[in-house]
Design a protein around this motif. Structure first.
Motif, PDB file in Angstrom:
ATOM      1  N   CYS A 171     187.345 115.129  39.984  1.00  0.00           N
ATOM      2  CA  CYS A 171     188.244 114.733  38.168  1.00  0.00           C
ATOM      3  C   CYS A 171     186.547 114.428  37.814  1.00  0.00           C
ATOM      4  O   CYS A 171     185.897 113.854  38.203  1.00  0.00           O
ATOM      5  CB  CYS A 171     188.568 113.284  38.458  1.00  0.00           C
ATOM      6  N   GLY A 172     186.939 114.254  36.655  1.00  0.00           N
ATOM      7  CA  GLY A 172     185.610 113.964  35.811  1.00  0.00           C
ATOM      8  C   GLY A 172     184.367 114.827  35.751  1.00  0.00           C
ATOM      9  O   GLY A 172     184.053 115.948  36.672  1.00  0.00           O
ATOM     10  N   THR A 173     182.831 113.625  35.914  1.00  0.00           N
ATOM     11  CA  THR A 173     181.630 114.585  36.331  1.00  0.00           C
ATOM     12  C   THR A 173     182.025 114.936  37.950  1.00  0.00           C
ATOM     13  O   THR A 173     181.477 116.502  37.994  1.00  0.00           O
ATOM     14  CB  THR A 173     180.424 113.773  36.359  1.00  0.00           C
ATOM     15  N   SER A 174     182.663 114.749  39.027  1.00  0.00           N
ATOM     16  CA  SER A 174     183.167 116.136  40.202  1.00  0.00           C
ATOM     17  C   SER A 174     183.767 117.771  40.153  1.00  0.00           C
ATOM     18  O   SER A 174     182.943 117.786  40.579  1.00  0.00           O
ATOM     19  CB  SER A 174     183.799 114.911  41.169  1.00  0.00           C
ATOM     20  N   SER A 203     184.604 114.434  45.283  1.00  0.00           N
ATOM     21  CA  SER A 203     184.207 112.791  44.986  1.00  0.00           C
ATOM     22  C   SER A 203     183.612 112.443  45.208  1.00  0.00           C
ATOM     23  O   SER A 203     182.699 111.117  46.301  1.00  0.00           O
ATOM     24  CB  SER A 203     185.829 112.019  44.707  1.00  0.00           C
ATOM     25  N   GLN A 204     182.758 111.475  44.474  1.00  0.00           N
ATOM     26  CA  GLN A 204     181.756 109.989  44.312  1.00  0.00           C
ATOM     27  C   GLN A 204     182.635 109.300  44.781  1.00  0.00           C
ATOM     28  O   GLN A 204     182.425 108.506  46.376  1.00  0.00           O
ATOM     29  CB  GLN A 204     180.962 109.594  43.365  1.00  0.00           C
ATOM     30  N   SER A 205     183.552 108.720  44.753  1.00  0.00           N
ATOM     31  CA  SER A 205     184.267 107.253  45.659  1.00  0.00           C
ATOM     32  C   SER A 205     184.358 107.632  46.693  1.00  0.00           C
ATOM     33  O   SER A 205     185.171 106.651  47.103  1.00  0.00           O
ATOM     34  CB  SER A 205     184.648 105.978  44.565  1.00  0.00           C
ATOM     35  N   THR A 259     189.338 108.473  44.502  1.00  0.00           N
ATOM     36  CA  THR A 259     190.234 108.581  43.138  1.00  0.00           C
ATOM     37  C   THR A 259     191.503 108.935  43.438  1.00  0.00           C
ATOM     38  O   THR A 259     191.884 109.788  44.008  1.00  0.00           O
ATOM     39  CB  THR A 259     189.366 109.621  42.575  1.00  0.00           C
ATOM     40  N   VAL A 282     178.710 103.482  35.780  1.00  0.00           N
ATOM     41  CA  VAL A 282     180.550 104.196  36.117  1.00  0.00           C
ATOM     42  C   VAL A 282     180.190 105.498  35.706  1.00  0.00           C
ATOM     43  O   VAL A 282     180.461 106.403  35.943  1.00  0.00           O
ATOM     44  CB  VAL A 282     180.936 103.168  34.303  1.00  0.00           C
ATOM     45  N   ALA A 283     179.224 105.705  34.377  1.00  0.00           N
ATOM     46  CA  ALA A 283     178.843 107.384  34.087  1.00  0.00           C
ATOM     47  C   ALA A 283     177.489 107.408  35.698  1.00  0.00           C
ATOM     48  O   ALA A 283     176.848 107.073  36.289  1.00  0.00           O
ATOM     49  CB  ALA A 283     178.019 106.983  33.176  1.00  0.00           C
ATOM     50  N   SER A 284     178.723 108.802  35.965  1.00  0.00           N
ATOM     51  CA  SER A 284     177.398 109.034  37.279  1.00  0.00           C
ATOM     52  C   SER A 284     176.248 109.778  37.008  1.00  0.00           C
ATOM     53  O   SER A 284     176.100 110.863  36.423  1.00  0.00           O
ATOM     54  CB  SER A 284     178.964 110.294  37.807  1.00  0.00           C
ATOM     55  N   GLN A 297     176.005 115.830  44.828  1.00  0.00           N
ATOM     56  CA  GLN A 297     177.317 116.892  45.044  1.00  0.00           C
ATOM     57  C   GLN A 297     176.454 118.467  44.537  1.00  0.00           C
ATOM     58  O   GLN A 297     176.798 118.999  45.071  1.00  0.00           O
ATOM     59  CB  GLN A 297     178.211 116.682  44.204  1.00  0.00           C
ATOM     60  N   LEU A 356     180.083 114.455  27.878  1.00  0.00           N
ATOM     61  CA  LEU A 356     180.750 114.074  29.240  1.00  0.00           C
ATOM     62  C   LEU A 356     180.262 112.810  28.950  1.00  0.00           C
ATOM     63  O   LEU A 356     180.044 111.287  28.161  1.00  0.00           O
ATOM     64  CB  LEU A 356     181.214 113.806  29.819  1.00  0.00           C
ATOM     65  N   LYS A 357     178.846 112.774  29.685  1.00  0.00           N
ATOM     66  CA  LYS A 357     178.141 111.479  29.685  1.00  0.00           C
ATOM     67  C   LYS A 357     177.519 111.072  28.083  1.00  0.00           C
ATOM     68  O   LYS A 357     177.730 109.795  27.939  1.00  0.00           O
ATOM     69  CB  LYS A 357     176.498 112.494  29.838  1.00  0.00           C
ATOM     70  N   GLU A 392     180.822 109.215  26.537  1.00  0.00           N
ATOM     71  CA  GLU A 392     181.289 108.089  27.851  1.00  0.00           C
ATOM     72  C   GLU A 392     180.845 106.597  27.634  1.00  0.00           C
ATOM     73  O   GLU A 392     181.069 105.426  27.252  1.00  0.00           O
ATOM     74  CB  GLU A 392     181.848 108.136  29.369  1.00  0.00           C
ATOM     75  N   VAL A 439     188.749 105.880  39.586  1.00  0.00           N
ATOM     76  CA  VAL A 439     190.376 104.978  38.767  1.00  0.00           C
ATOM     77  C   VAL A 439     190.713 105.596  40.185  1.00  0.00           C
ATOM     78  O   VAL A 439     191.327 106.448  40.450  1.00  0.00           O
ATOM     79  CB  VAL A 439     190.356 106.621  38.048  1.00  0.00           C
TER      80      VAL A 439
HETATM   81  O1  M6R Z   1     184.532 108.701  42.120  1.00  0.00           O
HETATM   82  P1  M6R Z   1     184.776 110.176  41.765  1.00  0.00           P
HETATM   83  O2  M6R Z   1     183.567 111.464  41.786  1.00  0.00           O
HETATM   84  O3  M6R Z   1     186.188 111.044  42.096  1.00  0.00           O
HETATM   85  O4  M6R Z   1     185.050 110.244  39.702  1.00  0.00           O
HETATM   86  C1  M6R Z   1     185.733 110.964  39.517  1.00  0.00           C
HETATM   87  C2  M6R Z   1     185.443 111.031  37.870  1.00  0.00           C
HETATM   88  O5  M6R Z   1     186.305 109.296  37.855  1.00  0.00           O
HETATM   89  C3  M6R Z   1     184.185 110.186  37.577  1.00  0.00           C
HETATM   90  O6  M6R Z   1     183.052 111.846  37.484  1.00  0.00           O
HETATM   91  C4  M6R Z   1     183.875 109.976  35.888  1.00  0.00           C
HETATM   92  O7  M6R Z   1     184.562 110.629  35.100  1.00  0.00           O
HETATM   93  C5  M6R Z   1     182.870 109.194  35.164  1.00  0.00           C
HETATM   94  N1  M6R Z   1     182.582 108.238  34.548  1.00  0.00           N
HETATM   95  C6  M6R Z   1     182.067 110.157  35.240  1.00  0.00           C
HETATM   96  O8  M6R Z   1     180.200 109.550  34.594  1.00  0.00           O
END
Ligand code: M6R
Length: 366
Positions: free
Chosen positions: A58-61, A105-107, A110, A156-158, A165, A242-243, A246, A363
């Motif tokens: 999702c998102g940045t990932s 996924s960073q976290s 998700t 919050v902004a990755s 990654q 996206l950066k 957001e 998220v």
């Molecule tokens: O932890 P994750 O990599 O799974 O998160 C995915 C997205 O929620 C995350 O990259 C989101 O888009 C960031 N706010 C982007 O900067």
């Protein structure tokens, strides 16, 4: 904890030379350039036999996954698909034990990505993860994986998680290419050499942060922005947009530059900033034509260019320069000025960059 930086996001942007190094530390044997991905050793035969690799995120990932698709297909010649986790999990995709699913996924928490992982396992696919948080749900639920080692990301902004990654995906693509012998020896060494040089080149880019701040000030009142790139730099355009959206709440869209004529060109007027990622690569001439099309309609072009590119300097409103490198490594370099550009605009607009409205770091809702 912010080490003297005004925000975590800025600190994390500036950490990237070290975090990228951390993501390849111990994984490149500098004597012979061989790539070592220890945790994948047991599953490597199955990856090599896979009929395709499906990347989910999702998102940045997800933007990192798009770069991963281009990397694995170009270097290792394995078919790759990229899916939003939130689409994949609900749409009853065709999946079997011949597929390898790689979740990013960073976290590692998700909700949509975790559900997609579980669904892929139910279909007997082999499920791998690229994850930053050690011991996260995703790292426990996947069959094997690669940690990104970017350190904890608070903004919050990755930012640094994204470049980690991309680094890990590059290592994976190179390892697969090596095992499948899909690229010539010299090309392999050239890419590894340029990957090892990326942290130093990023340090050079970070030194131009004052100039990026100066440019950001010119465009701080924009209402809309367009980001364009081709090839590996199309996902970078998406990520730049996206950066900006957001953290600064400016409406921004990323597009493959070749798609501009199919719609977004209608947006161009003398107010819109158009950020074009245009280093010297195989698409350069095509991107230059796109820039000319924007300029002919009075758009303001901010171009990310290779150092010393006087041709584009004379053609656009502002340039952000990056050192030259192999195209495989340019996503890591070109995204840095875009992160800084978004950061400075958001700060100038008085936004809370580390905690943008309506967003959470991970998220966990569906
Ligand atoms: O932890 P994750 O990599 O799974 O998160 C995915 C997205 O929620 C995350 O990259 C989101 O888009 C960031 N706010 C982007 O900067």
């Amino acid at each position: 904890e912010k080490n003297g930086y005004d925000h975590f996001m800025l600190k994390e942007i500036f950490e990237q030379p070290e975090t990228i190094e951390a993501s390849f530390r111990g994984r490149i044997n500098t004597k012979n350039n061989e790539i070592i991905l220890g945790r994948l050793t047991d599953v490597m035969p199955r990856i090599l036999e896979a009929q395709r690799i499906v990347l989910i995120a999702c998102g940045t990932s997800w933007h990192a996954a798009l770069i991963g698709e281009y990397l694995i297909e170009e270097l290792a010649r394995i078919p790759v698909e990229v899916e939003y986790a939130s689409e994949f999990r609900y749409r009853n995709p065709v999946l079997s034990s011949n597929d390898v699913v790689l979740a990013i996924s960073q976290s590692g928490e998700t909700a949509d990505t975790l559900s997609a992982v579980r669904m892929a396992k139910e279909h007997q696919a082999m499920v791998l993860g690229i994850c930053n948080v050690v011991g996260s749900s995703m790292s426990r639920e996947t069959d094997a994986g690669i940690y990104t080692h970017a350190g904890s990301e608070i903004g919050v902004a990755s930012t640094k998680a994204f470049t980690a990654q991309v680094t890990v995906l590059t290592l994976l693509a190179l390892r697969l290419a090596r095992l499948k012998q899909t690229i010539p020896e010299e090309r392999f060494h050239a890419i590894v050499t340029d990957l090892l040089a990326a942290p130093e080149k990023i340090r050079t880019i970070l030194q131009s942060s004052n100039h990026i701040q100066y440019i950001a000030n010119k465009y701080r009142d924009a209402v809309n922005a367009l980001y364009l790139g081709r090839g590996y730099l199309f996902p970078v355009a998406l990520e730049g947009a996206l950066k900006l959206k957001e953290i600064s709440y400016i409406h921004a869209e990323g597009y493959a530059a070749g798609e501009m004529k199919h719609g977004p060109i209608a947006l161009i007027d003398n107010n819109i900033p158009v950020v074009v990622v245009a280093p010297k690569d195989r698409y350069y001439e095509k991107v230059v034509s796109n820039i000319q099309e924007v300029k002919a309609r009075k758009g303001n072009v901010i171009a990310v260019v290779s150092m010393g590119d006087n041709r584009l300097k004379g053609m656009v409103n502002d340039v952000l320069e990056i050192p030259e490198s192999d195209p495989i490594v340019t996503p890591l370099l070109t995204v840095i000025p875009l992160q800084l550009f978004a950061y400075y605009i958001a700060v100038l607009r008085g936004c809370d960059v580390d905690q943008p409205r309506n967003l959470a770091k991970s998220v966990t809702v569906e």
